[in-house]
Design a protein around this motif. Structure first.
Motif, mmCIF file in Angstrom:
data_model
loop_
_atom_site.group_PDB
_atom_site.id
_atom_site.type_symbol
_atom_site.label_atom_id
_atom_site.label_comp_id
_atom_site.label_asym_id
_atom_site.label_seq_id
_atom_site.Cartn_x
_atom_site.Cartn_y
_atom_site.Cartn_z
ATOM 1 N N LYS A 11 0.715 -1.278 -0.245
ATOM 2 C CA LYS A 11 0.146 -0.052 -0.003
ATOM 3 C C LYS A 11 0.866 1.211 -0.119
ATOM 4 O O LYS A 11 0.680 2.748 -0.464
ATOM 5 C CB LYS A 11 -0.722 -0.075 1.114
ATOM 6 N N VAL A 51 -6.758 1.367 5.535
ATOM 7 C CA VAL A 51 -5.310 1.139 6.892
ATOM 8 C C VAL A 51 -6.034 2.496 8.028
ATOM 9 O O VAL A 51 -6.358 3.531 8.347
ATOM 10 C CB VAL A 51 -3.848 2.175 6.319
ATOM 11 N N THR A 90 -1.266 2.647 11.226
ATOM 12 C CA THR A 90 -0.491 0.658 11.787
ATOM 13 C C THR A 90 -0.611 -0.088 10.126
ATOM 14 O O THR A 90 -1.931 -0.166 9.752
ATOM 15 C CB THR A 90 -2.107 0.528 12.723
ATOM 16 N N ASP A 91 0.292 -0.591 10.188
ATOM 17 C CA ASP A 91 0.266 -1.637 9.276
ATOM 18 C C ASP A 91 0.171 -3.176 9.623
ATOM 19 O O ASP A 91 -0.083 -3.151 10.854
ATOM 20 C CB ASP A 91 2.317 -1.449 8.179
ATOM 21 N N PRO A 92 -0.392 -4.203 8.631
ATOM 22 C CA PRO A 92 -0.934 -5.086 8.424
ATOM 23 C C PRO A 92 -0.284 -6.153 9.753
ATOM 24 O O PRO A 92 -0.760 -7.253 10.233
ATOM 25 C CB PRO A 92 -0.864 -5.640 7.165
ATOM 26 N N SER A 93 1.480 -6.100 10.118
ATOM 27 C CA SER A 93 1.590 -6.539 11.415
ATOM 28 C C SER A 93 2.093 -6.218 13.143
ATOM 29 O O SER A 93 2.078 -6.628 13.481
ATOM 30 C CB SER A 93 3.513 -6.936 11.062
#
Length: 106
Positions: free
Chosen positions: A2, A73, A91-94
């Protein structure tokens, strides 16, 4: 991805484990991601408060904020530091927290 980061080299294994090397669209920064079996993030605690470990310079902060938000996101509101700087955290996916910022000094 992204944020437009590109995989610079195929994932490889070295003495610390599997590593992925990524660069942003401008290509003047390199990020190394190391695969682990444990859940970890790049955040750290200071005085009981969670902080992110890196910041991305965003010349059009409002556009970046809206674009990330439109793509699902998790983002905070934009915080203004007078007329000279503003930022938000996403915040990222992890689960890592990343700051996006703009200032007159950039």
């Amino acid at each position: 991805m992204k944020l437009g980061f590109k995989l610079k080299a195929p994932k490889f294994k070295d003495d610390i484990g599997f590593v992925a090397v990524l660069t942003p669209p401008e290509g003047n920064v390199v990020l190394l991601f190391v695969e682990t079996k444990n859940h970890t993030t790049a955040d750290f605690l200071r005085d009981g408060r969670l902080y992110q470990t890196f910041t991305l310079n965003c010349p059009d902060l409002e556009y970046t904020h809206q674009s990330l938000k439109n793509n699902g996101v998790e983002v905070t509101e934009i915080v203004k530091r007078g007329e000279n700087a503003k930022y938000f955290v996403f915040t990222d996916p992890s689960g890592n927290h990343i700051e996006a910022a703009w200032s007159v000094w950039d």
